[in-house]
Write a protein that holds these residues in place. Structure first.
Motif, PDB file in Angstrom:
ATOM      1  N   ASP A   1      -8.037   5.780   8.193  1.00 37.71           N
ATOM      2  CA  ASP A   1      -7.723   6.525   9.414  1.00 37.71           C
ATOM      3  C   ASP A   1      -7.283   7.958   9.105  1.00 37.71           C
ATOM      4  O   ASP A   1      -7.752   8.916   9.728  1.00 37.71           O
ATOM      5  CB  ASP A   1      -6.629   5.779  10.179  1.00 37.71           C
ATOM      6  N   VAL A   2      -6.387   8.106   8.143  1.00 37.89           N
ATOM      7  CA  VAL A   2      -5.911   9.449   7.809  1.00 37.89           C
ATOM      8  C   VAL A   2      -7.038  10.294   7.240  1.00 37.89           C
ATOM      9  O   VAL A   2      -7.188  11.477   7.590  1.00 37.89           O
ATOM     10  CB  VAL A   2      -4.730   9.375   6.825  1.00 37.89           C
ATOM     11  N   PHE A   3      -7.843   9.702   6.368  1.00 37.23           N
ATOM     12  CA  PHE A   3      -8.962  10.457   5.805  1.00 37.23           C
ATOM     13  C   PHE A   3      -9.864  10.980   6.918  1.00 37.23           C
ATOM     14  O   PHE A   3     -10.215  12.177   6.935  1.00 37.23           O
ATOM     15  CB  PHE A   3      -9.768   9.585   4.845  1.00 37.23           C
ATOM     16  N   ASP A   4     -10.226  10.118   7.856  1.00 41.27           N
ATOM     17  CA  ASP A   4     -11.137  10.572   8.903  1.00 41.27           C
ATOM     18  C   ASP A   4     -10.456  11.558   9.848  1.00 41.27           C
ATOM     19  O   ASP A   4     -11.103  12.477  10.356  1.00 41.27           O
ATOM     20  CB  ASP A   4     -11.689   9.390   9.703  1.00 41.27           C
ATOM     21  N   ALA A   5      -9.166  11.368  10.094  1.00 40.90           N
ATOM     22  CA  ALA A   5      -8.446  12.330  10.932  1.00 40.90           C
ATOM     23  C   ALA A   5      -8.443  13.717  10.278  1.00 40.90           C
ATOM     24  O   ALA A   5      -8.557  14.745  10.957  1.00 40.90           O
ATOM     25  CB  ALA A   5      -7.015  11.852  11.167  1.00 40.90           C
TER      26      ALA A   5
ATOM     27  N   ARG B   1     -11.233   7.515  26.528  1.00 45.33           N
ATOM     28  CA  ARG B   1     -10.081   8.407  26.515  1.00 45.33           C
ATOM     29  C   ARG B   1     -10.291   9.612  25.625  1.00 45.33           C
ATOM     30  O   ARG B   1      -9.622  10.620  25.761  1.00 45.33           O
ATOM     31  CB  ARG B   1      -8.821   7.658  26.031  1.00 45.33           C
ATOM     32  N   ASP B   2     -11.196   9.473  24.643  1.00 42.09           N
ATOM     33  CA  ASP B   2     -11.399  10.549  23.669  1.00 42.09           C
ATOM     34  C   ASP B   2     -12.876  10.582  23.329  1.00 42.09           C
ATOM     35  O   ASP B   2     -13.402   9.641  22.738  1.00 42.09           O
ATOM     36  CB  ASP B   2     -10.570  10.263  22.406  1.00 42.09           C
ATOM     37  N   ASP B   3     -13.577  11.656  23.679  1.00 44.56           N
ATOM     38  CA  ASP B   3     -15.028  11.682  23.508  1.00 44.56           C
ATOM     39  C   ASP B   3     -15.451  11.717  22.051  1.00 44.56           C
ATOM     40  O   ASP B   3     -16.626  11.640  21.725  1.00 44.56           O
ATOM     41  CB  ASP B   3     -15.661  12.845  24.275  1.00 44.56           C
ATOM     42  N   GLN B   4     -14.473  11.821  21.116  1.00 41.74           N
ATOM     43  CA  GLN B   4     -14.808  11.747  19.699  1.00 41.74           C
ATOM     44  C   GLN B   4     -14.416  10.412  19.084  1.00 41.74           C
ATOM     45  O   GLN B   4     -14.646  10.180  17.908  1.00 41.74           O
ATOM     46  CB  GLN B   4     -14.106  12.866  18.937  1.00 41.74           C
ATOM     47  N   ALA B   5     -13.825   9.532  19.894  1.00 42.32           N
ATOM     48  CA  ALA B   5     -13.291   8.286  19.337  1.00 42.32           C
ATOM     49  C   ALA B   5     -14.376   7.393  18.784  1.00 42.32           C
ATOM     50  O   ALA B   5     -14.186   6.709  17.782  1.00 42.32           O
ATOM     51  CB  ALA B   5     -12.491   7.533  20.404  1.00 42.32           C
ATOM     52  N   GLY B   6     -15.552   7.386  19.443  1.00 44.23           N
ATOM     53  CA  GLY B   6     -16.597   6.471  19.010  1.00 44.23           C
ATOM     54  C   GLY B   6     -16.979   6.688  17.559  1.00 44.23           C
ATOM     55  O   GLY B   6     -16.968   5.760  16.758  1.00 44.23           O
ATOM     56  N   ASP B   7     -17.332   7.928  17.185  1.00 46.02           N
ATOM     57  CA  ASP B   7     -17.685   8.215  15.805  1.00 46.02           C
ATOM     58  C   ASP B   7     -16.488   8.052  14.884  1.00 46.02           C
ATOM     59  O   ASP B   7     -16.633   7.627  13.731  1.00 46.02           O
ATOM     60  CB  ASP B   7     -18.256   9.627  15.696  1.00 46.02           C
ATOM     61  N   HIS B   8     -15.314   8.417  15.359  1.00 39.24           N
ATOM     62  CA  HIS B   8     -14.109   8.240  14.542  1.00 39.24           C
ATOM     63  C   HIS B   8     -13.938   6.773  14.183  1.00 39.24           C
ATOM     64  O   HIS B   8     -13.730   6.416  13.013  1.00 39.24           O
ATOM     65  CB  HIS B   8     -12.881   8.752  15.292  1.00 39.24           C
ATOM     66  N   LEU B   9     -14.042   5.902  15.176  1.00 40.56           N
ATOM     67  CA  LEU B   9     -13.841   4.471  14.931  1.00 40.56           C
ATOM     68  C   LEU B   9     -14.926   3.918  14.018  1.00 40.56           C
ATOM     69  O   LEU B   9     -14.654   3.070  13.160  1.00 40.56           O
ATOM     70  CB  LEU B   9     -13.812   3.710  16.252  1.00 40.56           C
ATOM     71  N   THR B  10     -16.155   4.386  14.184  1.00 42.19           N
ATOM     72  CA  THR B  10     -17.243   3.931  13.321  1.00 42.19           C
ATOM     73  C   THR B  10     -17.018   4.369  11.882  1.00 42.19           C
ATOM     74  O   THR B  10     -17.220   3.589  10.938  1.00 42.19           O
ATOM     75  CB  THR B  10     -18.588   4.477  13.826  1.00 42.19           C
ATOM     76  N   ARG B  11     -16.585   5.605  11.690  1.00 44.13           N
ATOM     77  CA  ARG B  11     -16.333   6.086  10.331  1.00 44.13           C
ATOM     78  C   ARG B  11     -15.143   5.365   9.707  1.00 44.13           C
ATOM     79  O   ARG B  11     -15.167   5.026   8.524  1.00 44.13           O
ATOM     80  CB  ARG B  11     -16.114   7.601  10.328  1.00 44.13           C
ATOM     81  N   VAL B  12     -14.098   5.146  10.505  1.00 42.99           N
ATOM     82  CA  VAL B  12     -12.943   4.407   9.984  1.00 42.99           C
ATOM     83  C   VAL B  12     -13.377   3.011   9.537  1.00 42.99           C
ATOM     84  O   VAL B  12     -13.010   2.551   8.451  1.00 42.99           O
ATOM     85  CB  VAL B  12     -11.820   4.323  11.038  1.00 42.99           C
ATOM     86  N   ALA B  13     -14.172   2.336  10.352  1.00 45.11           N
ATOM     87  CA  ALA B  13     -14.639   0.993   9.985  1.00 45.11           C
ATOM     88  C   ALA B  13     -15.467   1.044   8.708  1.00 45.11           C
ATOM     89  O   ALA B  13     -15.338   0.180   7.827  1.00 45.11           O
ATOM     90  CB  ALA B  13     -15.456   0.396  11.131  1.00 45.11           C
TER      91      ALA B  13
ATOM     92  N   GLU C   1     -24.143  10.807   7.731  1.00 44.22           N
ATOM     93  CA  GLU C   1     -24.879  10.116   8.789  1.00 44.22           C
ATOM     94  C   GLU C   1     -24.212  10.305  10.154  1.00 44.22           C
ATOM     95  O   GLU C   1     -24.874  10.451  11.188  1.00 44.22           O
ATOM     96  CB  GLU C   1     -24.979   8.617   8.473  1.00 44.22           C
ATOM     97  N   ARG C   2     -22.877  10.297  10.162  1.00 46.15           N
ATOM     98  CA  ARG C   2     -22.109  10.487  11.393  1.00 46.15           C
ATOM     99  C   ARG C   2     -21.114  11.620  11.187  1.00 46.15           C
ATOM    100  O   ARG C   2     -19.946  11.373  10.885  1.00 46.15           O
ATOM    101  CB  ARG C   2     -21.382   9.199  11.790  1.00 46.15           C
ATOM    102  N   PRO C   3     -21.541  12.866  11.314  1.00 42.20           N
ATOM    103  CA  PRO C   3     -20.669  14.012  11.021  1.00 42.20           C
ATOM    104  C   PRO C   3     -19.398  14.002  11.858  1.00 42.20           C
ATOM    105  O   PRO C   3     -19.406  13.613  13.026  1.00 42.20           O
ATOM    106  CB  PRO C   3     -21.557  15.226  11.382  1.00 42.20           C
TER     107      PRO C   3
END
Length: 359
Positions: free
Chosen positions: A299-303, A176-188, A352-354
């Motif tokens: 989540d907020v930090f990465d957003a 649904r969001d082509d940036q979600a993968g890195d977002h989810l990895t960074r959040v984790a 590592e994951r900009p």
């Protein structure tokens, strides 16, 4: 537990005819006869036996020998039959008192004590029963170990299936969001840093981090026109966007999987605020489950540091200052402090994951 190389019976005796006891048992039972405690301890240093016969003849401190045998872990449950024969008054077992001899023998760790007078048939029967009991216990322990291994294998397979389900759902969110993968990895990764800073166990941190990758799974039900809108949302659109927390919870909460139930809790509570001004339930302070409070910070930090169609990403230091300013208002102060205590790890993760790179 004995194996093929271990004797079934070990006889410890100083009697003139040490073979007399072994002849009481079936000739097919392998036996080892030793004539002093030191030899017994050496023979059983690494080997076990189904039965250890100890004769309390004068000159043999039977209780001391039994206690020494019991100190060896592999002999802790071995059957030990104490034969209190000979002139007890001349020995050191019980000063000639049969009842005291039995008490001292049992206190030392003997499984059973045979007192004089006794007949050989009774002794042979007791010995054979103890051997049969030892072998039955070996079989039960072997079955228990096999069952434990099977349960551990099944549990490991179940956990891997849970993680596979979560990975698949994470992919669904990414589509649904082509940036979600890195977002989810960074959040984790940020969740792991906070959990470590809070002193949670590695297992707890890993579980929360994995479950946190599904915090926005409810956005699957949000229209692209809202999800990717470049400008501000209208009030109805904002209301629709806020429903993703409840939708994510409803998708996951009744799963038999412990990790999916944890993910449901995070999906429901990661937009709650420490001051009670969040949604969907308006929870305040520690009313918000800890996994939700941890994920909120991550989540907020990465957003903030991520570029989106409607905003540029913030520099790391600006996002850090925002967390510090909102500590005790939007965020749990302990979670913010834990996050900042692992700041170097967070910076390395973002490098590592900009945040400006598509997944």
């Amino acid at each position: 537990m004995t194996n093929a190389a271990d004797p079934a019976i070990v006889v410890v005796t100083v009697r003139p005819d040490p073979g007399g006891l072994t002849r009481l048992f079936a000739s097919g039972v392998p036996s080892l006869v030793v004539t002093d405690p030191g030899a017994a301890l050496a023979a059983l240093a690494t080997k076990s036996a189904d039965l250890v016969l100890v004769e309390a003849w004068p000159g043999l401190d039977a209780p001391a020998l039994i206690r020494a045998l019991r100190l060896k872990p592999h002999l802790a449950h071995t059957s030990i039959l104490l034969i209190a024969e000979g002139n007890l008054a001349e020995g050191n077992l019980a000063e000639g008192d049969p009842a005291e001899a039995r008490r001292r023998g049992l206190e030392a760790g003997a499984t059973d004590v045979v007192l004089p007078p006794f007949d050989t048939s009774d002794l042979a029967l007791r010995g054979r029963n103890l051997i049969a009991l030892a072998r039955a216990q070996d079989a039960v322990e072997s079955q228990a170990r096999a069952l434990t291994r099977e349960v551990e294998r099944a549990a490991a397979e179940s956990q891997e299936r849970e993680r596979e389900i979560i990975r698949r759902l994470m992919l669904a969110a990414e589509f649904r969001d082509d940036q979600a993968g890195d977002h989810l990895t960074r959040v984790a990764g940020c969740v792991l840093a906070i959990a470590d800073g809070l002193g949670l166990s590695e297992e707890e941190g890993n579980d929360i981090a994995l479950a946190s990758t599904m915090h926005d799974i409810g956005k699957i039900g949000v229209a692209d026109s809202i999800l990717r809108k470049p400008g501000p949302l209208t009030e109805p659109e904002r209301y629709e966007m806020m429903q993703h927390a409840l939708r994510g919870y409803r998708m996951l909460h009744d799963s038999p999987s412990r990790l999916l139930r944890l993910a449901a809790e995070i999906a429901l509570t990661h937009h709650e605020r420490w001051d009670g001004a969040g949604y969907p339930q308006g929870l305040k302070g520690t009313e918000i489950p800890l996994p939700g409070r941890i994920t909120a910070v991550a989540d907020v930090f990465d957003a903030l540091i991520s570029a989106r169609v409607y905003k540029p990403g913030w520099p790391l230091e600006r996002a850090r200052r925002f967390l510090e300013e909102q500590s005790g208002a939007h965020f749990d102060p302990d979670c913010v402090a834990a996050f900042l205590s692992r700041w170097d790890d967070v910076v390395a993760l973002v490098e590592e994951r900009p945040a400006d790179r598509a997944a």
